[in-house]
Design an enzyme around this catalytic site. Structure first.
Site, PDB file in Angstrom:
ATOM      1  N   GLU A  26       0.810  -1.226   0.000  1.00 46.37           N
ATOM      2  CA  GLU A  26       0.000   0.000   0.000  1.00 46.37           C
ATOM      3  C   GLU A  26       0.841   1.272   0.000  1.00 46.37           C
ATOM      4  OE1 GLU A  26      -3.585   1.415   2.810  1.00 46.37           O
ATOM      5  OE2 GLU A  26      -3.689  -0.680   2.213  1.00 46.37           O
ATOM      6  N   ASP A  75      -2.736  -3.225   3.447  1.00 50.03           N
ATOM      7  CA  ASP A  75      -3.036  -3.213   4.878  1.00 50.03           C
ATOM      8  C   ASP A  75      -4.101  -4.259   5.162  1.00 50.03           C
ATOM      9  OD1 ASP A  75      -1.240  -1.349   5.612  1.00 50.03           O
ATOM     10  OD2 ASP A  75      -2.680   0.158   6.294  1.00 50.03           O
ATOM     11  N   TYR A 111      -0.554  -3.529  14.214  1.00 50.80           N
ATOM     12  CA  TYR A 111      -1.540  -2.876  13.333  1.00 50.80           C
ATOM     13  C   TYR A 111      -2.513  -2.028  14.152  1.00 50.80           C
ATOM     14  CZ  TYR A 111      -5.019  -2.357   9.643  1.00 50.80           C
ATOM     15  OH  TYR A 111      -5.901  -1.839   8.724  1.00 50.80           O
TER      16      TYR A 111
END
Length: 639
Positions: free
Chosen positions: A7, A103, A305
C-alpha cells in the site's frame, strides 16, 4: 514471476528486502522471482455522477436521485497515480501470480482489489495477512499466505460501504446544497458525518437551554473530617436550614465503622478509539494526529496494526509476550530505561494469562495494539508519548491487581424532633499493583469545572481517614452550602469519539461499551477523518479543547427532518449491517437496495419542502469572528 503489491513505497521496500528483491526499477523492486510494487493508498475511486451520464454532470434537482445501474471504478486523475498504475498494470498482465500485501483490513482490501480489477489481472491471487511489520511477522506471513477468496466477504463489506456512502453522500449533498445552500455553499451530507454533527449540535443546544437550579448540601466537620448528610441535597433553603438548626450545638456520634478490602483490575489493552481518547485527554492530540502517529509507529515496526476495534489478544500471541516484554525492558529514551523497574517484579516468571487479555473469540481480523518488542530508535517527542502509553498499558495487564481498602464511617446527630445521618468514605491503596505503570501526567478535562471536579473526586476517593471508633462522640461544626446544578460539558474529541463508538449513548462501563461497538457509527480508522471533515466544512470549530457547532452546522441539522440522516442509532444499525456483511450474516445486495430506497424517500421529502429556508454561509474570516460560548460560572454540582 510473482508480483507483490503493497500500500506504500516504504512497506514495499521492507517486503522486497526480506524476499530478496533487491534490484531497483522505476515503480518496483525485483529479484529472487519476485517483483514488489506499491500504490499510494487509493489509486482508484468510484466513478463520479458525470462519468455515468452527461445529464448527471450539472447539479440539478430534476436529476435526483442518481442511482447507477452498475457502479464502476476509475483511476484518480493525478499524474503520479497514472504513472504508477501503468507500471502496476504491465507487471500484473505478465505475472504468474499476485500477492496482495495491502493493509490487513477492510480499506486495505478494497484499495488493492480495485487496482487488480482495473489492471484486469487474471492470474491467481494470494493474501498476505499480518498484524505487525517486523521482519519476523513478514517472513511468517509469506510462509502462511492465505487464499484471496477467504477475504471476499471483507471486500464486499468495503465495497458496500463505499457504494452506500456514494449513494447517500452524492444525492443528499446535491439535494441540500441546491435546496438550502444559497448557491454559494456546498452542504456536505454524509452517512456518518451528519449524525456526528447532530451529536455536537444537540449537546450544544442542551447546554444553551440549561437553566441552573440551586440546591443546598448539609455537611459537618468532625475531627477535621468532612461528613456529608446521607439525605443528599435539599432543593429548598428552608428545608436545609431546618436540618441545620436541628443539629446545631448537638453532639456528633459515630454509629458505624466499616472497612472493606477490594481489588481493581488493570485497564484493558488499547484499541484505536481508546488510544485516541487517552491521547486527547492527556496530550490534547487530535484523533487524526494520534492515528497518524500510531500508523507511523506501526510502519517503523515498533507497534502492531493500529486500525483495530478489539482490546483483546488471540491465544497464540501469549508465547510471544515474554520476548516483547524483553524488548521493552531494554528500551531506553535519552539513556534512561523507563520500563525496566516496572518489568523487574514479573521478570523470570511465567506471565499471567487473563481472559480480559487473551480471548481468541473476541479477535477477528487483528488483535489489540501492543508493542512488537523491537526497540524503538529516533522517535519524535509525540511518537514517544504514544509509544509510552501503549507500552505501559501492555506491561500493566501482566501486573497484579491494585489492592485497596475502603473505609466507610457513618455518624448521626440527634436533634429534639429528629436525627440527621452523615457519611464519609476514604480509600487507601494497600498495594498499587498495576498502578505503578501510571505516569504523573495530569488528565486535563475540556473545561475548568470538570477538571476541578475530577481532581476533587480523586482526592476524596484516595484520602486516608483518621481512626474512628463506633460510639465515640464530640463537637462538630455543621455547614449548609448553596450549590448550582451545571449543564453537561461540551464535547471534546475524546468524548465525541466515545459517543461515536456507542452510537451517542454515554457508557462508562468498559464491558458494556465493548458490547455496543457493533452499533457504533463509523469505523475506528475513519472517525478521525470524519471529525476533520466537519472542521473543513465549517460546521464545527475548536474552542480550546471544546468542539463548538457553528451557525452553519446548527442550521443544517435543524433543516434535516429525515431521521436516517442525523440519527446515531439508525446509522449505527447500518454500521452493524456492514459488519454482518463482513461476517457473512447479511447480504450486500440487500444493504444497497435498502439504501437506494431510503435515498429515494429522502429526495421526495426534501423536494416537497415549500419553505424558503436557507443556511448561513461562513467564510474562514467569519469563522474566526464567532464568539466562544461563555463557561458557566455557577458552583458545580458535587453529588
Amino acid at each position: 514471476m510473482i508480483v507483490c503489491i503493497a500500500e506504500k513505497p516504504s512497506v514495499a521496500r521492507d517486503i522486497a528486502r526480506i524476499l530478496g528483491a533487491n534490484s531497483s526499477h522505476d515503480g518496483y523492486m525485483e529479484g529472487n522471482g519476485y517483483q514488489v510494487t506499491w500504490t499510494f493508498g487509493h489509486l482508484c475511486t468510484l466513478k463520479e455522477p458525470g462519468d455515468y451520464t452527461q445529464s448527471w454532470k450539472p447539479w440539478a434537482l430534476t436529476q435526483l436521485p442518481m442511482v447507477p445501474q452498475r457502479f464502476g471504478i476509475k483511476l484518480i486523475p493525478e499524474a503520479h497515480i497514472t504513472k504508477q498504475f501503468a507500471i502496476i498494470e504491465k507487471l500484473m498482465q505478465s505475472a504468474d501470480g499476485i500477492v496482495n500485501c495491502g493493509d490487513a483490513g477492510q480499506e486495505g482490501e478494497l484499495i488493492q482489489r480495485w487496482v487488480m480489477q482495473k489492471a484486469q489481472a487474471k492470474c491467481p491471487v494470494k493474501r498476505l495477512w499480518i498484524s505487525s511489520m517486523t521482519d519476523e511477522a513478514i517472513r511468517e506471513g509469506f510462509s502462511n499466505l492465505k487464499d484471496q477468496g477467504d477475504y471476499q466477504p471483507l471486500y464486499l463489506a468495503g465495497l458496500s460501504r463505499a457504494i452506500g456512502d456514494w449513494l447517500l453522500g452524492m444525492n443528499a449533498t446535491r439535494l441540500y446544497t441546491l435546496k438550502y445552500g444559497q448557491n454559494r455553499q456546498v452542504l456536505s451530507i454524509g452517512r456518518v458525518q451528519t449524525p456526528t454533527l447532530a451529536l455536537i449540535v444537540n449537546r450544544q443546544k442542551e447546554i444553551e437551554n440549561f437553566k441552573p437550579e440551586p440546591y443546598w448540601v448539609l455537611a459537618t466537620v468532625y475531627r477535621d473530617t468532612t461528613f456529608t448528610a446521607t439525605k443528599g441535597k435539599f432543593t429548598s433553603k428552608e428545608e436545609g436550614e431546618k436540618a441545620f438548626a436541628l443539629i446545631e450545638g448537638k453532639p456528633f456520634t459515630v454509629t458505624k465503622v466499616e472497612k472493606k478490602e477490594g481489588k481493581e483490575q488493570p485497564p484493558q489493552l488499547y484499541d484505536l478509539t481508546s488510544l485516541q481518547v487517552d491521547c486527547n485527554r492527556k496530550y490534547s492530540f487530535s484523533a487524526e494526529m494520534t492515528l497518524n502517529l500510531i500508523q507511523s509507529l506501526y510502519e517503523k515496526k515498533y507497534t502492531t496494526y493500529p486500525r483495530v476495534d478489539t482490546q483483546y489478544l488471540s491465544d497464540d500471541i501469549y508465547p510471544k509476550c515474554p520476548q516483547t516484554m524483553n524488548g521493552l525492558y531494554q528500551t531506553k529514551f535519552a539513556g534512561i530505561a523507563p520500563y525496566a523497574e516496572l518489568i523487574k517484579p514479573i521478570g523470570g516468571k511465567p506471565l499471567k494469562k487473563s481472559k480480559r487479555v487473551f480471548d481468541t473469540s473476541k479477535v477477528t481480523d487483528h488483535h489489540a495494539i501492543i508493542p512488537t518488542g523491537v526497540i524503538p530508535q529516533n522517535l519524535t517527542d509525540a511518537e514517544q508519548k504514544v509509544f509510552d502509553l501503549v507500552a505501559r498499558r501492555f506491561i500493566a495487564v501482566f501486573l497484579p491487581d491494585c489492592k485497596f481498602s475502603t473505609t466507610t464511617v457513618l455518624g448521626e446527630v440527634i436533634g429534639e424532633e429528629d436525627k440527621v445521618e452523615f457519611k464519609v468514605t476514604g480509600k487507601e491503596i494497600l498495594d498499587p499493583g498495576w498502578r505503578v505503570v501510571q505516569g504523573k501526567v495530569s488528565e486535563k478535562s475540556e473545561n475548568a469545572e470538570e477538571s476541578e471536579n475530577t481532581e476533587k473526586a480523586s482526592e476524596a476517593e484516595e484520602r486516608t481517614l483518621p481512626t474512628f471508633v463506633k460510639g465515640e462522640s464530640g463537637d462538630h461544626k455543621p455547614t449548609l452550602t448553596e450549590k448550582w446544578t451545571t449543564p453537561p460539558p461540551y464535547y471534546n474529541e475524546a468524548s465525541l469519539l466515545r459517543a461515536m463508538e456507542t452510537a451517542g449513548k454515554f457508557v462508562e462501563d468498559e464491558t458494556l461499551r465493548a458490547a455496543m461497538k457493533e452499533n457504533g457509527i463509523g469505523r475506528p480508522s475513519s472517525r478521525a477523518g470524519i471529525i476533520e471533515t466537519l472542521f473543513k466544512r465549517h460546521y464545527i470549530k475548536r474552542d480550546r479543547k471544546r468542539l463548538i457547532a457553528t451557525p452553519t452546522g446548527i442550521e443544517l441539522i435543524d433543516l434535516i427532518r429525515e431521521e436516517l440522516l442525523k440519527s446515531c442509532e439508525l446509522t449505527g444499525i447500518w454500521e452493524k449491517k456492514l459488519r454482518d456483511i463482513e461476517h457473512q450474516k447479511y447480504d450486500a445486495g440487500q444493504f444497497i437496495d435498502e439504501l437506494k430506497a431510503q435515498v429515494a424517500e429522502i429526495v421526495k421529502e426534501v423536494m416537497s419542502d415549500n419553505s424558503n429556508r436557507r443556511v448561513t454561509v461562513l467564510s474562514d474570516s467569519d469563522l474566526k469572528k464567532i464568539k466562544s460560548p461563555k463557561t458557566k460560572t455557577e458552583t458545580p454540582k458535587t453529588e
